[in-house]
Design a protein around this motif. Structure first.
Motif, mmCIF file in Angstrom:
data_model
loop_
_atom_site.group_PDB
_atom_site.id
_atom_site.type_symbol
_atom_site.label_atom_id
_atom_site.label_comp_id
_atom_site.label_asym_id
_atom_site.label_seq_id
_atom_site.Cartn_x
_atom_site.Cartn_y
_atom_site.Cartn_z
ATOM 1 N N LEU A 53 20.556 14.917 25.642
ATOM 2 C CA LEU A 53 21.553 15.733 26.316
ATOM 3 C C LEU A 53 22.360 14.844 27.239
ATOM 4 N N GLU A 54 23.677 15.009 27.214
ATOM 5 C CA GLU A 54 24.557 14.165 28.026
ATOM 6 C C GLU A 54 25.564 15.046 28.753
ATOM 7 N N LEU A 55 25.895 14.648 29.959
ATOM 8 C CA LEU A 55 27.046 15.228 30.637
ATOM 9 C C LEU A 55 28.295 14.788 29.891
ATOM 10 N N LEU A 56 29.081 15.758 29.386
ATOM 11 C CA LEU A 56 30.302 15.412 28.657
ATOM 12 C C LEU A 56 31.478 15.219 29.595
ATOM 13 N N SER A 57 31.675 16.173 30.491
ATOM 14 C CA SER A 57 32.807 16.070 31.400
ATOM 15 C C SER A 57 32.614 16.997 32.588
ATOM 16 N N GLU A 58 33.295 16.675 33.651
ATOM 17 C CA GLU A 58 33.394 17.545 34.822
ATOM 18 C C GLU A 58 34.782 18.164 34.824
ATOM 19 N N MET A 59 34.851 19.500 35.001
ATOM 20 C CA MET A 59 36.135 20.203 34.974
ATOM 21 C C MET A 59 36.302 21.073 36.208
ATOM 22 N N GLU A 60 37.541 21.174 36.629
ATOM 23 C CA GLU A 60 37.920 22.136 37.658
ATOM 24 C C GLU A 60 39.027 22.999 37.075
ATOM 25 N N LEU A 61 38.774 24.301 36.995
ATOM 26 C CA LEU A 61 39.731 25.229 36.408
ATOM 27 C C LEU A 61 40.134 26.280 37.434
ATOM 28 N N PHE A 62 41.428 26.586 37.450
ATOM 29 C CA PHE A 62 41.936 27.677 38.275
ATOM 30 C C PHE A 62 42.589 28.696 37.351
ATOM 31 N N GLY A 63 42.262 29.969 37.560
ATOM 32 C CA GLY A 63 42.815 30.995 36.698
ATOM 33 C C GLY A 63 43.237 32.233 37.450
ATOM 34 N N LYS B 141 49.091 55.538 33.233
ATOM 35 C CA LYS B 141 48.601 56.645 32.416
ATOM 36 C C LYS B 141 49.120 57.959 32.992
ATOM 37 N N LYS B 142 49.918 58.657 32.204
ATOM 38 C CA LYS B 142 50.448 59.938 32.662
ATOM 39 C C LYS B 142 50.814 60.784 31.452
ATOM 40 N N ASN B 143 50.413 62.042 31.535
ATOM 41 C CA ASN B 143 50.684 62.981 30.450
ATOM 42 C C ASN B 143 50.162 62.414 29.132
ATOM 43 N N GLN B 144 51.051 62.135 28.195
ATOM 44 C CA GLN B 144 50.636 61.703 26.861
ATOM 45 C C GLN B 144 50.840 60.219 26.621
ATOM 46 N N VAL B 145 51.089 59.460 27.684
ATOM 47 C CA VAL B 145 51.401 58.035 27.524
ATOM 48 C C VAL B 145 50.400 57.184 28.294
ATOM 49 N N THR B 146 49.926 56.145 27.653
ATOM 50 C CA THR B 146 49.113 55.119 28.316
ATOM 51 C C THR B 146 49.707 53.758 27.977
ATOM 52 N N LEU B 147 49.966 52.973 29.008
ATOM 53 C CA LEU B 147 50.540 51.641 28.814
ATOM 54 C C LEU B 147 49.743 50.644 29.657
ATOM 55 N N SER B 148 49.262 49.580 29.017
ATOM 56 C CA SER B 148 48.557 48.516 29.727
ATOM 57 C C SER B 148 49.223 47.185 29.436
ATOM 58 N N VAL B 149 49.381 46.390 30.485
ATOM 59 C CA VAL B 149 49.917 45.042 30.351
ATOM 60 C C VAL B 149 48.991 44.114 31.119
ATOM 61 N N ASN B 150 48.573 43.035 30.487
ATOM 62 C CA ASN B 150 47.775 42.054 31.216
ATOM 63 C C ASN B 150 48.266 40.651 30.894
ATOM 64 N N HIS B 151 48.148 39.797 31.878
ATOM 65 C CA HIS B 151 48.568 38.407 31.716
ATOM 66 C C HIS B 151 47.522 37.502 32.357
ATOM 67 N N THR B 152 47.186 36.414 31.670
ATOM 68 C CA THR B 152 46.258 35.428 32.217
ATOM 69 C C THR B 152 46.919 34.062 32.227
ATOM 70 N N TYR B 153 46.638 33.341 33.285
ATOM 71 C CA TYR B 153 47.172 31.986 33.473
ATOM 72 C C TYR B 153 45.994 31.068 33.778
ATOM 73 N N LEU B 154 45.944 29.926 33.103
ATOM 74 C CA LEU B 154 44.862 28.986 33.317
ATOM 75 C C LEU B 154 45.426 27.596 33.565
ATOM 76 N N ASP B 155 44.968 26.982 34.665
ATOM 77 C CA ASP B 155 45.420 25.636 35.019
ATOM 78 C C ASP B 155 44.202 24.733 35.169
ATOM 79 N N PRO B 156 44.037 23.757 34.256
ATOM 80 C CA PRO B 156 42.953 22.783 34.449
ATOM 81 C C PRO B 156 43.334 21.783 35.539
ATOM 82 N N LEU B 157 42.761 21.947 36.712
ATOM 83 C CA LEU B 157 43.117 21.099 37.841
ATOM 84 C C LEU B 157 42.654 19.662 37.634
ATOM 85 N N ASP B 158 41.502 19.521 36.965
ATOM 86 C CA ASP B 158 40.993 18.170 36.741
ATOM 87 C C ASP B 158 39.974 18.208 35.601
ATOM 88 N N VAL B 159 40.049 17.212 34.727
ATOM 89 C CA VAL B 159 39.064 17.035 33.660
ATOM 90 C C VAL B 159 38.670 15.569 33.651
#
Length: 793
Positions: free
Chosen positions: A566-576, A584-602
């Motif tokens: 077993l070996e350490l492959l890498s050290e990572m710092e991730l910010f997300g 949601k109202k009456n007969q309508v449901t709308l969902s929006v999602n967004h994700t952002y990922l920034d690898p600060l250091d690898v």
């Protein structure tokens, strides 16, 4: 060698012990009719031992209920998750769909856990999450609860990227008592039928489901790959001028063996719940040409798909809940499961495809017994706790019904039963046989045992704050002790604003094949570790709208098995960041999602930067010599993660008409900026441009010039496709419920996938080794249409 565990089927008589409901939630409430605020306050168990409202959960949890499952046109569970779960990414590989969450994805799904009703059925030997996710029939599922991010504090080793918890339907007084469904997907030449039944009286409830699904797969798929030897501009497998045959079908049943799912649940009163589940699947996914089968004279007979896998799973579980007093209770569980995994490669074509002579690298069964005991105590109005103990025993042996000599697991060396009797070593002239110089004989198999201690405690603070502490200690006989703690502060500022602040650590050991070899070599000291700080803010101030913002910072010490240790492959710092908004109202449901990922250091482990080890996580810190007559040195380039886009956006829209009998559903996924993947191409270009050709002989200078010219042509052709910029996908479905009479109704669903013919299914890249980046390949996903009919009685 330790004594092998008995086959788990002989232990089913012990199932009366029951199961821990603190690890699985089960309710038949109809979420679709609830308001958004009511939904946020529903108590859930996934991700914790103590029930909590969703808005107060330390974990980022996505719930996909049966209404959403019924509306979706997703052809399997993996695609359903891709449509609904923020930031979840699917890629493909020879063994199936690979699931990524929060920047963590690999050629095996071993950084996630898969649960059925809270019971862990993950394959710990190879592939991790493999069963269930490729099943096309989803009618038995009440809901799916997905943890985005670490969940080791509750579920143990492996839950560093996420947890998928499938909650099955149970006996209910609700209609239907009986239903029959049929489905057809023309594009993938797939047909299915399913039957379900439920009934409950005062003390006994029974739910049953069975499905049968066949698929001939997508005919003539477009597998885009690198092909320097192809003189034309065609880069689709099996379609160029030097092709020997057409491409292997995509998502075709291996050997024509159908997908099967069978589930039986029995509830006795309020205290005892049991279930039994069987699944069978295995579909083609490799990017390759078809091959000819041969007769005894070696003459071709017919073109067939040349690579596939077969998985089968049988799981049995029961739960028993005992109220001790008004303030305390005890629960126990026993779960028994067995999984068979076999991979076939048709390299010895004079034999049948399913002959043992065409098994390649993996043929095994994983048998597991898991017992859990939990004690819940309400100490006072402000303090309560749950403490528990879990025992897991895993036996790894030959596939179902086979002798020990059919065992084969590859991990650098070939793990077999015995060098003199293994069926895979009887004819060394055959292709793809184990390497006699690198064998690990294990006789009748391997045994692994883990003891775990669990704790979670809630303490109510003044001003509607709550402090939650939890931990899990895992003691494995082949790995260092694993400690996964979590501390959360829940702050309800008012009825509309909730902030959850969480510090936690998650740990995992390697898949058991690698962990065993490392332990045998005296090195079991390295466990992968993720340390995380996460903030979640939920706001319901706007009428009919819920907003949730999550921010996390992860420090990851990624560990891998490099052939001997077993070996350490890498050290990572991730910010997300994860932003989720639902209206949601009456007969309508709308969902929006967004994700952002920034690898600060690898940062790659300096000890591995010898030029011989590939880091399949990122090219940001890299050092590798390619193979070929003139190797080139690939050095660090870019800042992104391999196999991951910077931004992922998803939309879900549902509109109901005609008193909810007609429903229209749209969902879309947009993946932006696969910079980390394309960094490999830029890294190759820089390596060629900076190479000192004066160090080469005239002959090798000519070879180098040819290599560079071929590489640059492949780059030019790929750039014409604009493949690693933006990938977007739009799916739609229409359902109509027709009340035939008072006791019978008919539900019809028409679904369309990839309406704009715009989406690709990228192949997981583990880093290239040739003089060109051969791993930058993908499937051009087709437009696909399906029709299903469900009759409820």
């Amino acid at each position: 060698m330790k004594k092998k565990l008995p086959r788990i089927f002989t232990l089913y008589t012990l199932i009366g012990l029951g199961a821990n409901t603190a690890l699985a939630s089960g309710t038949d409430d109809d979420y679709f009719a609830l308001s958004l605020k009511d939904l946020l306050n529903i108590k859930i168990n996934t991700g914790s031992l103590i029930e909590a409202a969703e808005k107060e959960s330390a974990a980022g949890i996505t719930i996909i209920d049966k209404q959403e499952i019924g509306l979706s046109g997703a052809k399997n569970l993996a695609n359903l998750l891709e449509q609904h779960v923020p930031g979840l990414l699917l890629m493909t590989h020879s063994e199936g769909d690979k699931i990524g969450l929060r920047g963590q994805i690999a050629a095996e799904n071993y950084k996630l856990l898969l649960l059925i009703n809270g019971r862990n059925i993950t394959n710990y030997v190879y592939e991790g999450v493999i069963t269930e996710i490729d099943q096309w029939e989803l009618g038995d599922i009440e809901r799916v609860e997905v943890i985005r991010g670490p969940g080791s504090v509750t579920y143990g080793t492996g839950a560093v990227a996420g947890v998928i918890n499938i909650i099955t339907k149970t006996a209910s007084t609700d209609k239907p008592t009986l239903s029959v469904g049929v489905a057809r997907n023309d594009t993938y030449r797939s047909d299915g039928i399913n039957l379900q039944y439920n009934k409950r009286d005062d003390q006994l409830g029974v739910y049953g489901f069975v499905s049968y699904r066949t698929s001939d797969g997508l005919n003539n798929p477009d597998y885009r790959t690198m092909a320097p030897a192809e003189p034309s501009d065609i880069r689709y497998i099996g379609k160029g001028t030097i092709a020997n045959a057409g491409p292997q079908d995509y998502l075709a049943d291996t050997f024509g063996r159908p997908q099967i799912k069978a589930h039986l649940g029995v509830d006795i009163g309020e205290s005892i719940k049991t279930w039994l589940r069987y699944t069978q699947s295995g579909q083609t996914r490799s990017f390759r040409e078809k091959v000819y089968s041969l007769d005894e004279a070696g003459d071709p007979i017919a073109l067939i798909n040349g690579r596939g896998l077969q998985t089968r799973s049988l799981a049995m579980s029961a739960e028993y809940n005992l109220p001790i007093s008004d303030i305390s209770s005890f629960s126990s569980s026993l779960t028994l499961d067995s999984q068979e995994y076999i991979r076939y490669d048709f390299s010895n074509r004079q034999f049948d495809m399913d002959s043992s002579n065409n098994i390649r690298d993996y043929a095994f069964a994983q048998d597991r017994l898991r017992a859990v005991f939990m004690y819940d105590q309400q100490h006072s109005d402000v303090f309560n706790s749950v403490i528990g103990y879990e025992y897991s025993a895993i036996a790894v042996g030959a596939p179902w019904g086979k002798s020990d000599d059919y065992l084969w697991i590859k991990e650098g060396v070939d793990i077999i039963s015995d060098a003199n009797t293994s069926v895979y070593l009887k004819n060394s002239s055959l292709s793809g046989r184990p390497n006699r110089n690198r064998l690990e004989p294990v006789g009748d198999g391997l045994d692994f045992h883990t003891h775990s201690q669990l704790l979670e405690a809630n303490y109510l603070l003044p001003d509607t704050h709550k402090l939650v502490y939890a931990h899990r200690l895992d003691f494995s006989d082949v790995a260092k002790q694993m400690y996964s703690p979590r501390l959360s502060l829940v702050s309800n500022f008012n009825s509309n604003n909730t902030l959850v602040s969480t510090l936690q650590r998650a740990q995992r050991m390697m898949p058991l094949r690698a962990q065993y070899l490392s332990d045998k070599n005296g090195d079991n000291s390295k466990n992968e570790t993720l340390d995380s700080l996460e903030l979640s803010f939920t706001n319901t101030s706007l009428q009919s709208i819920v907003l949730n913002l999550r921010a996390y910072y992860n420090e990851i010490s990624a560990v891998g098995y490099t052939g001997e240790r077993l070996e350490l492959l890498s050290e990572m710092e991730l910010f997300g960041l994860e932003l989720d908004a639902t209206y949601k109202k009456n007969q309508v449901t709308l969902s929006v999602n967004h994700t952002y990922l920034d690898p600060l250091d690898v940062t790659m482990n300096p000890a591995l930067k010898t030029g011989n080890a590939r880091n399949n996580i990122s090219f940001a810190d890299y050092y590798y010599n390619t193979s070929g007559r003139v190797p080139i040195l690939l050095e660090s380039y870019g800042e992104g993660l391999n196999n991951w886009p910077t931004n992922i956006t998803k939309f879900l829209y549902t509109h109901s008409f005609l008193n909810n009998r007609l429903k229209f559903h749209l969902n879309a996924q947009i993946n932006w900026d696969f910079d980390g993947s394309y960094d490999e191409m830029e890294m190759y270009q820089r390596a060629y441009d900076s190479f000192d050709t004066n160090t080469l002989s005239p002959a090798n200078q000519a070879v180098f010039a040819q290599q560079k010219a071929e590489f640059e042509r492949e780059r030019y052709l790929l750039d014409q496709e604009d493949a690693f910029g933006m990938d977007y996908n739009l799916n739609a479905s229409i359902t109509y419920l027709w009340a035939f009479n008072q006791d019978t109704d008919v539900l019809v669903k028409l679904s369309a996938e990839n309406l704009f013919n715009s989406s690709k299914r990228y192949n997981v890249s583990t880093g290239s080794s040739r003089y060109y980046p051969e791993r930058l390949e993908y499937l051009e996903k087709p437009q696909a249409y399906s029709l299903s009919l469900l009759v409820n009685f």
